[in-house]
Write a protein that holds these residues in place. Sequence first.
Motif, PDB file in Angstrom:
ATOM      1  N   GLN A 159       1.034  -1.250  -0.100  1.00  0.00           N
ATOM      2  CA  GLN A 159      -0.193   0.012   0.117  1.00  0.00           C
ATOM      3  C   GLN A 159       0.939   1.135   0.156  1.00  0.00           C
ATOM      4  O   GLN A 159       0.837   2.262  -0.505  1.00  0.00           O
ATOM      5  CB  GLN A 159      -0.667  -0.138   1.347  1.00  0.00           C
ATOM      6  N   ALA A 160       2.052   1.095   0.774  1.00  0.00           N
ATOM      7  CA  ALA A 160       2.854   2.478   0.995  1.00  0.00           C
ATOM      8  C   ALA A 160       3.485   2.633  -0.554  1.00  0.00           C
ATOM      9  O   ALA A 160       3.534   3.704  -1.059  1.00  0.00           O
ATOM     10  CB  ALA A 160       3.763   2.334   2.007  1.00  0.00           C
ATOM     11  N   LEU A 161       3.821   1.628  -1.313  1.00  0.00           N
ATOM     12  CA  LEU A 161       4.590   1.790  -2.715  1.00  0.00           C
ATOM     13  C   LEU A 161       3.536   2.330  -3.662  1.00  0.00           C
ATOM     14  O   LEU A 161       3.757   2.998  -4.451  1.00  0.00           O
ATOM     15  CB  LEU A 161       5.073   0.218  -2.975  1.00  0.00           C
ATOM     16  N   HIS A 162       2.205   2.029  -3.311  1.00  0.00           N
ATOM     17  CA  HIS A 162       0.952   2.255  -4.173  1.00  0.00           C
ATOM     18  C   HIS A 162       1.022   3.762  -4.101  1.00  0.00           C
ATOM     19  O   HIS A 162       0.700   4.298  -5.089  1.00  0.00           O
ATOM     20  CB  HIS A 162      -0.059   1.366  -3.968  1.00  0.00           C
ATOM     21  N   LEU A 163       0.671   4.049  -2.715  1.00  0.00           N
ATOM     22  CA  LEU A 163       0.823   5.489  -2.581  1.00  0.00           C
ATOM     23  C   LEU A 163       1.613   6.531  -3.287  1.00  0.00           C
ATOM     24  O   LEU A 163       1.486   7.492  -3.811  1.00  0.00           O
ATOM     25  CB  LEU A 163       0.674   5.792  -1.060  1.00  0.00           C
ATOM     26  N   LEU A 164       3.204   5.875  -3.026  1.00  0.00           N
ATOM     27  CA  LEU A 164       4.017   6.679  -3.792  1.00  0.00           C
ATOM     28  C   LEU A 164       4.147   6.792  -5.453  1.00  0.00           C
ATOM     29  O   LEU A 164       4.161   7.741  -5.903  1.00  0.00           O
ATOM     30  CB  LEU A 164       5.360   6.073  -3.286  1.00  0.00           C
ATOM     31  N   SER A 165       3.610   5.526  -5.793  1.00  0.00           N
ATOM     32  CA  SER A 165       3.284   5.764  -7.250  1.00  0.00           C
ATOM     33  C   SER A 165       2.438   6.574  -7.611  1.00  0.00           C
ATOM     34  O   SER A 165       2.196   7.230  -8.753  1.00  0.00           O
ATOM     35  CB  SER A 165       3.223   4.430  -7.860  1.00  0.00           C
ATOM     36  N   THR A 166       1.294   6.575  -6.788  1.00  0.00           N
ATOM     37  CA  THR A 166       0.101   7.447  -7.110  1.00  0.00           C
ATOM     38  C   THR A 166       0.469   8.819  -7.132  1.00  0.00           C
ATOM     39  O   THR A 166       0.041   9.683  -7.984  1.00  0.00           O
ATOM     40  CB  THR A 166      -1.116   6.970  -6.221  1.00  0.00           C
ATOM     41  N   LEU A 167       1.405   9.317  -6.073  1.00  0.00           N
ATOM     42  CA  LEU A 167       1.633  10.604  -5.772  1.00  0.00           C
ATOM     43  C   LEU A 167       2.792  11.083  -6.914  1.00  0.00           C
ATOM     44  O   LEU A 167       2.950  12.291  -7.444  1.00  0.00           O
ATOM     45  CB  LEU A 167       2.187  10.929  -4.656  1.00  0.00           C
TER      46      LEU A 167
END
Length: 590
Positions: free
Chosen positions: A151-159
């Motif tokens: 989820q943390a990696l997904h958040l970073l790739s989203t931002l």
Amino acid sequence: MAFPHRPDAPELPDFSMLKRLARDQLIYLLEQQHEVDKLYKVENKPAFSSSEQLCFLVRPRIKNMRYIANLVNADKMAGRTRKYKVIFSPQKFYACEMVLEEEGIYGDVSCDEWAFSLLPLDVDLLSMELPEFFRDYFLEGDQCWINTVAQALHLLSTLYGPFPNCYGIGRCAKMSHELWRKLEEEEDGETKGRRPEIGHVFLLDRDVDFVTALCSQVVYEGLVDDTFRVKCGSVDFGPEVTSSDKSLKVLLNAEDKVFNEIRNEHFSNVFGFLSQKARNLQAQYDRRRGMDIKQMKNFVSQELKGLKQEHRLLSLHIGACESIMKKKTKQDFQELIKTEHALLEGFSIRESTNYIEEHIDRQVSPIESLRLMCLLSITENGLIPKDYRSLKTQYLQSYGPEHLLTFSNLRRAGLLTEQAPGDTLTAVESKVSKLVTDKAAGKITDAFSSLAKRSNFRAISKKLNLIPRVDGEYDLKVPRDMAYVFSGAYVPLSCRIIEQVLERQSWQGLDEVVRLLNCSELAFTDMTKEDKASSESLRLILVVFLGGCTFSEISALRFLGREKGYRFIFLTTAVTNSVRLMEAMSEVKA
């Protein structure tokens, strides 16, 4: 003295957005959803409050559920009726809900989540602040936190846009990557068409390189962590540092200009720098003597405040250095470092074993003795049965039989192992490997490895040139490679792996190293054709440490970035060191 980045080095992303997102979500949860007007710190004592509603913001831990259950049941016994809210961060676990149900209060509380998984500790350092990750995954085999990492990696790739190139090594790294990719596929539209800001991501399991985490740190930031314990990017300096009767909490990040210039330096260079800084500061103060009234007014309004702040920080770091020196002199730090270097290089093993035995007999520190035993075990591919039994017996006699379970934990994690009968053939295997090709030698090694899980540190060290060969003395003032973070004796294995993979942009040519790391099926490369990636973003690398990273590794990679024109961003489950590693394995709590 500091590490100035090359003019062509890429700019770091602004991580303040992560803080704003987390803050806004928490405000929404507390004020709008749950009408919270006051927060209490949960400690090991009952929370006395006259409020008709209690809201608990907690980590998803069993002990926290027991604490909440005790409070709710105490209210029931007293005939008091209240509303109870539990907000889990970073995520809610089924096990926690089961405990609430077992305690008979599941129907009395409502549960929510605060997905706060990334805390920016510095301009290039993000922490998930999950110190329990290491024990949960690498000892207990609990995979509950892998979703949080994904989820943390997904958040970073989203931002910050999609990540064009992804590499990883280790079982946890592979699982995290696969789950993260599934999340990306489910929400494909969010990053589509975005220009990538980060060109490379490297995921690495802590158990790929235990050696680096077990070594004593000698860069300034690492020593501050080893001596005073850095927590969430801040440190408590006691009266011995502040030269007063009060302790002081200090943030350690790039905003502290004095700290920023010495954080990555070998400790032997720090005093010289601070002395020069003090002289320069005094010279700036002395400029006041020849000023007229107008100049003095400008000096007071524009410069004096900054100089006073710098003077305060300088005094703190000089005090910290003096305190470190006193403690390390008392511990005979030079002898300890000498023993560690001998273990890393594979020389004087019998003398090093004798030093560890003396360490145990003098009851110096149970954690320190364990650390040295683990370092000996991993560098030697396990202890020979005679030494294992002897050291274990002496340790239990010296520190108490309650440590017996800790030995079991260390064995299960692969940190302190006993050589199986076949492992004594290591010397024969070494001689044979010189006479045959690498491929044939690999088959022979595989046969021996099947007898027991081995670290193969010596072979890996040779393959990757982890022990630099230097004519004369290693120059710590002008370091030539990443080995300076361990006084020129050893290049961190984790950092060397990252360097080699980035050079090749794949694991090609590193097959033998991957095999020796027991990760033949666990090293992966995931490259997507990304035309939008700029040359600047391709020199920005996110390194994800699963199980914790040390300040020594961060300093080493900052050095590599300066040399190669990269900028590294670090994402870790928590900042760790040798003491935290041993405490996570210990069944005896300090």
